[in-house]
Design a protein around this motif. Structure first.
Motif, short mmCIF file in Angstrom:
data_model
loop_
_atom_site.label_atom_id
_atom_site.label_comp_id
_atom_site.label_asym_id
_atom_site.label_seq_id
_atom_site.Cartn_x
_atom_site.Cartn_y
_atom_site.Cartn_z
N THR A 177 0.94 -1.08 -0.03
CA THR A 177 -0.05 -0.21 0.02
C THR A 177 1.00 1.23 -0.05
O THR A 177 1.99 1.12 0.24
N ALA A 178 0.32 2.27 -0.39
CA ALA A 178 1.09 3.68 -0.32
C ALA A 178 1.29 3.78 1.07
O ALA A 178 2.67 4.46 1.50
N ASP A 179 0.75 3.46 2.16
CA ASP A 179 1.22 3.66 3.66
C ASP A 179 2.54 2.81 4.07
O ASP A 179 3.37 3.39 4.43
N TRP A 194 9.49 18.02 3.97
CA TRP A 194 9.10 16.62 3.89
C TRP A 194 7.77 16.50 4.45
O TRP A 194 7.81 16.17 5.61
N LYS A 195 6.66 16.50 3.87
CA LYS A 195 5.22 16.23 4.54
C LYS A 195 4.31 15.74 3.63
O LYS A 195 4.35 16.13 2.27
N ASN A 196 3.63 14.72 3.84
CA ASN A 196 2.76 13.89 3.10
C ASN A 196 3.26 13.26 2.05
O ASN A 196 2.58 13.34 0.69
N GLY A 197 4.77 12.89 2.06
CA GLY A 197 5.18 12.25 1.05
C GLY A 197 5.60 12.96 -0.13
O GLY A 197 5.67 12.63 -1.48
N LYS A 198 5.63 14.36 -0.01
CA LYS A 198 6.04 15.39 -1.11
C LYS A 198 7.18 16.60 -0.41
O LYS A 198 7.32 16.43 0.94
N VAL A 238 -0.13 15.86 -7.87
CA VAL A 238 -1.48 14.99 -7.75
C VAL A 238 -1.11 13.69 -6.97
O VAL A 238 -1.78 13.09 -6.38
N PHE A 239 -0.11 12.85 -7.49
CA PHE A 239 0.38 11.70 -6.98
C PHE A 239 1.50 11.88 -5.97
O PHE A 239 2.76 12.17 -6.69
N ASN A 240 1.52 11.46 -4.73
CA ASN A 240 2.72 11.91 -3.89
C ASN A 240 3.81 10.50 -4.11
O ASN A 240 3.21 9.64 -4.97
N PHE A 241 4.74 10.56 -3.50
CA PHE A 241 5.71 9.31 -3.84
C PHE A 241 5.37 8.05 -3.24
O PHE A 241 5.53 6.98 -3.90
N PRO A 242 4.64 8.09 -2.02
CA PRO A 242 4.06 6.74 -1.60
C PRO A 242 3.28 6.19 -2.68
O PRO A 242 3.21 4.88 -2.87
N GLY A 245 11.09 8.42 -9.91
CA GLY A 245 10.96 9.89 -10.20
C GLY A 245 9.87 10.59 -10.12
O GLY A 245 8.62 9.64 -10.31
N SER A 246 9.66 11.93 -9.61
CA SER A 246 8.21 12.49 -9.59
C SER A 246 7.78 13.10 -11.16
O SER A 246 6.57 13.26 -11.36
#
Length: 326
Positions: A155-157, A211-215, A239-243, A262-263
């Protein structure tokens, strides 16, 4: 902490620990010879690297020396995996709008991603060597992460907990080769030459509140031929964070330690913040006036990509020149 790889004539270089101010470094040869070795046993090795880091920041380190980015390879000179997402949908939307194409609704629900070449990654000051200007040479300023092992279906988490390092990338594109490749329906190969990376990779805690919320919530600066052309905020319009990007990659495969994700080109809806790739500027010109005005890069052009926090460089700078190969 901050880590880099010293160019020593071998394929994978030597792992260095770098001070927070990017002024001094120390080889980590007594702990791990390469960054990949450290990632392979992160739980055991990272505390030892962290001890060297704290000593450097206190002004200690009997074996320390001046840190010089021009002596660096990419933090991972070759990686088991390099997968690049397109987390800033504004960038994709502009490209399609310039072609008169609608953006499918699915682009807002699931990230785009391509598999890049990871066997030959460039250092921060390596020249961009290409045969022809006519290929449409473009820089792409991005943020990326390096992961630990992650199981298929994570999962993303779960992915968030396996992000070990962050760095910057210049994901060079050859714009005039892309249409023909994509028309074949099988993705990028020739239109995506070697990617270059910042001299230093940093642990997420090094960024503090940025570094917050995967961004990463800092502006990304792109300076083309000594002119600042872009300063979009990496934490805005992602729109989509790293996780989420990592979880997308892990849907049908394991993701192993040393994978780079990569982002995609950092892009803001506010055009006043400039651009992280020339193609985006050309799209805006197409939309406004019917034709692009800004040329792609020429031999001899320079590009500098950097991220500052309170005026201080976080990752060091990517500083490259485009050269003609034989």
């Amino acid at each position: 902490m901050k880590l880099a790889t010293l160019r020593d004539g071998t394929r994978d270089g030597q792992l260095m620990v770098v001070s927070r101010d990017l002024k001094t470094a120390q080889l980590a040869d007594g702990v791990a010879r390469t960054l990949q070795r450290a990632l392979d046993d992160w739980a055991f090795i990272s505390p030892q690297l962290d001890a060297i880091y704290h000593e450097l920041n206190r002004g200690g380190g009997r074996r320390s020396f001046d840190f010089e980015p021009q002596n660096c390879m990419a933090p991972l000179p070759r990686a088991f995996q390099w997968a690049d997402g397109s987390a800033y949908v504004n960038h994709v939307e502009l490209v399609r709008k310039a072609r008169g194409a609608e953006l499918p609704a699915s682009f807002w629900e699931e990230p785009l991603m391509y598999q890049g070449g990871s066997d030959d990654l460039l250092g921060p000051t390596d020249d961009i060597m290409l045969a022809h200007e006519e290929w449409g040479i473009d820089f792409e300023a991005e943020v990326c992460v390096i992961t630990d092992d992650l199981a298929m279906g994570a999962t993303a988490d779960q992915a968030h907990q396996r992000i070990r390092l962050l760095m910057l990338a210049n994901d060079v594109s050859l714009r005039n080769l892309i249409p023909e490749e994509l028309a074949k329906g099988f993705g990028f190969v020739q239109s995506k030459p070697a990617t270059s990376f910042s001299p230093v990779a940093v642990t997420p805690d090094e960024l503090g509140d940025a570094w917050k919320n995967g961004k990463v919530h800092l502006p990304l600066l792109s300076t083309w031929n000594d002119k600042l052309v872009g300063k979009p905020h990496a934490g805005v319009d992602m729109v989509f964070n790293f996780p989420q990007l990592i979880a997308h990659l892990a849907k049908s495969r394991n993701v192993r330690a040393g994978s780079i994700i990569g982002s995609g080109t950092v892009s803001n809806k506010d055009a006043r913040r400039g651009y992280s790739c020339i193609a985006e500027q050309r799209c805006l010109e197409m939309i406004a006036g019917g034709e692009p005005v800004t040329p792609f890069m020429a031999f001899g052009d320079t590009i500098r990509i950097e991220m500052l926090d309170d005026g201080k460089s976080v990752f060091g700078a990517i500083q490259q020149t485009v050269r003609q190969s034989a």
